[in-house]
Design a protein around this motif. Structure first.
Motif, PDB file in Angstrom:
ATOM      1  N   LEU A 354       3.171  -2.375  -3.507  1.00  0.00           N
ATOM      2  CA  LEU A 354       2.408  -3.542  -3.953  1.00  0.00           C
ATOM      3  C   LEU A 354       2.613  -4.738  -3.031  1.00  0.00           C
ATOM      4  N   LEU A 357       0.657  -4.358   0.276  1.00  0.00           N
ATOM      5  CA  LEU A 357      -0.789  -4.508   0.188  1.00  0.00           C
ATOM      6  C   LEU A 357      -1.205  -5.951  -0.080  1.00  0.00           C
ATOM      7  N   GLU A 358      -0.288  -6.869  -0.024  1.00  0.00           N
ATOM      8  CA  GLU A 358      -0.593  -8.278  -0.246  1.00  0.00           C
ATOM      9  C   GLU A 358      -0.471  -9.044   1.067  1.00  0.00           C
ATOM     10  N   ALA A 367      -7.000  -6.290   3.579  1.00  0.00           N
ATOM     11  CA  ALA A 367      -6.927  -6.605   2.152  1.00  0.00           C
ATOM     12  C   ALA A 367      -8.312  -6.738   1.536  1.00  0.00           C
ATOM     13  N   VAL A 372      -8.914  -0.545  -0.178  1.00  0.00           N
ATOM     14  CA  VAL A 372      -7.612  -1.177  -0.449  1.00  0.00           C
ATOM     15  C   VAL A 372      -7.633  -1.877  -1.793  1.00  0.00           C
ATOM     16  N   LYS A 373      -8.739  -2.573  -2.099  1.00  0.00           N
ATOM     17  CA  LYS A 373      -8.833  -3.262  -3.393  1.00  0.00           C
ATOM     18  C   LYS A 373      -8.787  -2.270  -4.543  1.00  0.00           C
ATOM     19  N   LYS A 375      -7.464   0.734  -4.525  1.00  0.00           N
ATOM     20  CA  LYS A 375      -6.127   1.324  -4.634  1.00  0.00           C
ATOM     21  C   LYS A 375      -5.145   0.326  -5.242  1.00  0.00           C
ATOM     22  N   TRP A 376      -5.276  -0.951  -4.850  1.00  0.00           N
ATOM     23  CA  TRP A 376      -4.363  -1.975  -5.407  1.00  0.00           C
ATOM     24  C   TRP A 376      -4.591  -2.115  -6.910  1.00  0.00           C
ATOM     25  N   ASP A 380      -1.872  -1.514  -9.789  1.00  0.00           N
ATOM     26  CA  ASP A 380      -1.579  -2.568 -10.759  1.00  0.00           C
ATOM     27  C   ASP A 380      -1.669  -2.034 -12.181  1.00  0.00           C
TER      28      ASP A 380
END
Length: 876
Positions: A354, A357-358, A367, A372-373, A375-376, A380
């Motif tokens: 986490l 990926l920020e 990002a 990527v969004k 998967k994030w 979450d």
């Protein structure tokens, strides 16, 4: 000539005398017609100002390895004696220049290189004639060449003329050799011997022979220099004319050279055109090559970029890939102790992914990618699901641990057995999930509040049950008789009894309660701060039972230690500790109330014990324990204030009693109470006791005054007896207790005042007429002369005789009566001897004053003397 030689010798001797003691050799000395320049501070001359004629002397000084040379400037003093004015070192001489503005050629300047950096004009002198100038300059040049090894630059002087002059005047230049001593520069030169010989010629012998051979070709002698110079000029002109003639004869050759140069020029122009053509072709080829290189570079760059992009995408895909074992733990794994290692690894992986990926850990362009969004967002959701499952498990786990301990009575105190609470097993089981809590805080901080409340609620039930059972058994097992005495109320007398029952077990029971539970509460607070991830606030634990090593906790977020974060965490910690320990104070209050009922004075020792524990709690995690102890101390203070107020009411009830005589009951009782209170003082409880003393004694004195005023006839008797009893009973304590010492002195002053009033009343009652007559005389003395008073009405000599007869006849009986009255009114026989002595002294003082008045106003009258009266009183 002889006169000139004599002058030179005389001048040399004067120079030697001027520099005597410097161990220097004067090579030459000569007078100067005029001088111009800066001559130092002693001359007091400005730039351009004409100075008085001076003398120049050249001297040398031989050292071990070299010889120094100096130019000395000497001046004439007011007495006509030469004295030193200035000193120049010839090693700094760089130029000798004859001034062209002087037609005579006698003026010259000497340039010194050490003067270039200063705003000082070069020294300038004007000699008396050219011979003197040549003699001086030739000597300087010879010394520079032979002694110093260098020659200065010569400007404006004909060298040939100088050489001819030197040859003609060789015989007139004697060698001067004198041993002198010089000092520091500008004043004197260092010690040493110096010798120098002036060269007679400016050119060497070989040079002179070459010149004679050259002149011999022209049939001229060495002395015909001007004719030789004129002949050389004519030959030079002839040679120049011959050169011009030769050039004119070779004109045809010059034309041929010019034609060759024109042909060569045409060839160069043709070559320039060909080079221009080749340059254009080469430029086009260069542009083509650059274009090809640019395309190749772009292709190579695209290849490199594509390869880098593939690598980056591979790395990104590797980040976005969720390992199957971690996915299983995060979505539906068990939280049993055996599976905690897998859960911790999964939490660490999830936290790391986490964060990676920020921004800024990942490029902003990555990002913003949809993959990527998505998967994030998936990670979450997985994080929130895991945090929810873990929180629910831990809340149930905490409740089950506490319920198990509460259901087992062996964990608590029972009848006949005090049980020290033991939470070692509870903490051991909780430590299994310490790392999990740390990761939960990192993943979802919001879930920590619910976990903390659940832990505090469960453990609060256990702590309150343990404290209640322990306090109940402590009170039951402590054997102590109550002390029912009303300390300051009841009759006073020899049969008064004071309950001296030993109630120390009450204080010991209270101390045991604090000894067992205060460290336990501090340990629980510190463990809670560590276990529930209050970083930086659990340090400073004084008991040493809980630390980071026990919990196995590592700081995951090191950025949470700033002041603002610590302040907010401290506030949250205090709220949680309040929930953890709230309600346990009631069991401590119950022990205090129980101890107060047995012996109220034990509040003093309990106050000291509590204060000692308060001073020992320093850690942030012990904040609520300090609050608990502060409340407990206030509770004890209130209970003791309640006892003091009740004692004050007991004292005040004496006002409502019927007339009282003798020592009031609360006076000796207070001494017993103060003695017992001093025995109970521990640590910081002195202020508490001193405040009680101040309040009690103030009420005692006020009540005593009110009781005494109820019967004015016996007011002073009651006061002096009670103040005396107060002093006698508190004498020993007043010597060691400053507060009681202050009231002891107050009682002593009040006692003296009451004694004075009572004795005066006794004396005045028995000898009223005698002392009234004396007072009448004293009043008349303010308005009448002493000799007029015997003639005033009521104070005549006859009146005096009547008063003395009625008052002093049978004075022994009157004094005996006075003693009987004193004895009758006093309830305390111990005070009678001291009061009788004061009464006799007071009577003698008053009678002595009366006798002095009689002797002054009635000179002829006789009354019993003071000594007779003193003897009479001594026999009584």
């Amino acid at each position: 000539m002889a006169k000139s030689s004599a002058d030179d010798k005389e001048l040399r001797r004067a120079c030697e005398a001027a520099i005597e003691g410097t161990k220097q050799n004067v090579v030459m000395s000569i007078r100067v017609a005029k001088s111009r320049g800066i001559w130092g501070k002693s001359a007091k001359l400005g730039r351009g100002q004409m100075a008085k004629p001076r003398v120049l002397a050249i001297s040398t000084k031989a050292k071990a390895q070299r010889t120094k040379a100096f130019l000395r400037v000497l001046k004439y003093s007011n007495g006509g004696v030469l004295e030193h004015a200035k000193l120049y070192k010839l090693k700094h001489l760089s130029k000798v220049e004859v001034v062209t503005n002087d037609p005579s050629g006698c003026t010259f300047m000497l340039g010194f290189d050490n003067l270039r950096s200063q705003s000082v004009a070069p020294p300038q002198w004007t000699m008396r004639n050219v011979d003197d100038r040549n003699r001086l300059l030739l000597c300087i040049l010879n010394v520079c060449k032979d002694v110093l090894g260098h020659l200065p630059k010569v400007v404006g002087i004909d060298v040939v003329e100088m050489a001819l002059w030197a040859k003609e005047n060789t015989s007139t230049m004697p060698t001067q050799q004198v041993d002198l001593q010089d000092g520091p520069v500008k004043d004197a030169v260092a010690e040493g011997d110096m010798k120098v010989t002036v060269e007679r010629e400016l050119v060497s012998q070989a040079e002179e022979e070459d010149m004679e051979a050259l002149l011999g070709t022209y049939v001229m002698g060495i002395s015909e220099a001007e004719a030789f110079s004129e002949r050389l000029k004519r030959e030079l002109q002839a040679l120049e004319a011959a050169n011009v003639h030769v050039i004119l004869e070779n004109e045809s050759l010059v034309d041929e050279v010019l034609q060759g140069l024109e042909i060569a020029t045409n060839c160069v122009e043709d070559m320039d055109e060909w080079l221009g053509i080749f340059n254009v072709k080469l430029r086009h080829m260069r542009e083509d090559i650059e274009s090809i290189e640019t395309r190749n570079n772009k292709l190579e760059m695209h290849s490199v970029n594509n390869k880098s992009l593939v690598d980056e995408l591979d790395k990104l895909l590797e980040r976005l890939c969720i390992p199957s074992e971690y996915a299983a733990c995060l979505t539906g794994g068990s939280f049993d102790e055996s599976h905690m290692h897998q859960n911790i690894d999964a939490c660490e992986w999830l936290t790391e992914v986490l964060q990676s990926l920020e921004v800024p850990n990942i490029d902003r362009s990555y990002a913003n990618m949809r993959a990527v969004k998505e998967k994030w967002a998936e990670l979450d959701r997985m994080k929130n699901n895991f945090a929810k499952r873990a929180s629910e498990f831990l809340r149930n786990y905490f409740a089950s641990l506490v319920d198990f301990m509460i259901s087992d009575k062996s964990y608590f105190s029972q009848r006949g057995q005090l049980k020290r609470p033991d939470h070692a097993d509870l903490r051991y089981k909780c430590r299994t999930y310490a790392r999990l809590l740390q990761h939960l805080k990192s993943l979802d901080k919001n879930c920590m509040n619910a976990l903390r409340k659940a832990y505090c609620s469960s453990l609060n039930l256990l702590l309150r049950r343990e404290a209640r059972e322990f306090a109940n058994e402590l009170r039951t097992s402590t054997k102590a008789s109550r002390n029912p005495i009303a300390w300051l109320e009841g009759p006073a007398g020899p049969n008064q009894s004071v309950n001296n029952t030993d109630t120390s077990t009450v204080s010991e029971a209270y101390a045991k309660m604090l000894t067992i539970f205060i460290p336990l509460l501090v340990d629980e607070s510190s463990f809670f701060a560590h276990f529930m991830c209050f970083e930086g606030l659990a340090n400073g634990n004084k008991t040493g039972h809980v630390d980071d090593v026990d919990l196995g906790i590592m700081d995951i977020d090191d950025n949470n230690t700033n002041d603002g974060k610590k302040s907010s965490d401290l506030e949250a910690l205090n709220e949680s500790l309040h929930e953890l320990l709230d309600g346990i104070q009631e069991d401590f209050y119950a022990v205090v109330d129980w101890a107060y009922k047995i012996d109220p004075l034990r509040c003093i020792s309990m106050h000291g014990i509590t204060e000692r524990y308060i001073s020992g709690q320093k850690a942030d995690a012990a904040g609520y324990v300090r609050i608990l102890l502060d409340d407990l101390e206030n509770k004890i203070s209130l209970q003791f204030s309640r006892f003091v107020d009740e004692a004050c009411h007991q004292i005040e009830r004496n006002e409502r009693n019927v007339r009282q005589a003798g020592v009031l009951s609360y006076i000796p009782r207070f001494a017993t109470l103060a003695t017992r209170m001093e025995q109970y003082i521990q640590g910081q409880s002195r202020d508490l006791v001193d405040q009680a003393y101040a309040k009690l004694v103030t009420i005692m004195f006020v009540t005593l005054d009110k009781v005494a005023q109820a019967d004015s006839k016996y007011e002073d008797i009651l006061l002096l007896e009670n103040y005396a009893a107060f002093q006698n009973s508190l004498y020993d304590l007043a010597n060691v207790v400053p507060t009681l010492a202050k009231f002891y002195h107050q009682a002593s002053e009040s006692y003296e005042q009451a004694c004075t009033r009572f004795i005066s009343t006794i004396i005045y009652t028995q000898f009223e007429r005698l002392f009234q007559f004396a007072r009448r005389i004293e009043d008349l003395m303010y308005t009448n002369a002493p000799e007029e008073i015997p003639y005033q009405m009521g104070v005549s000599k006859m009146d005096l005789q009547k008063v003395v007869k009625s008052s002093l006849s049978g004075v022994d009986k009157s004094i005996s009566t006075m003693y009987k009255k004193l004895q009758k009114n006093l309830a305390s026989e111990e005070l009678l001897p001291s009061l009788w002595e004061k009464c006799k002294k007071e009577f003698l003082d008053k009678y002595d004053s009366f006798a002095q008045l009689v002797a002054k106003i009635y000179p002829g009258k006789t009354i019993p003397s003071v000594s007779e009266m003193r003897d009479l009183l001594a026999s009584m």
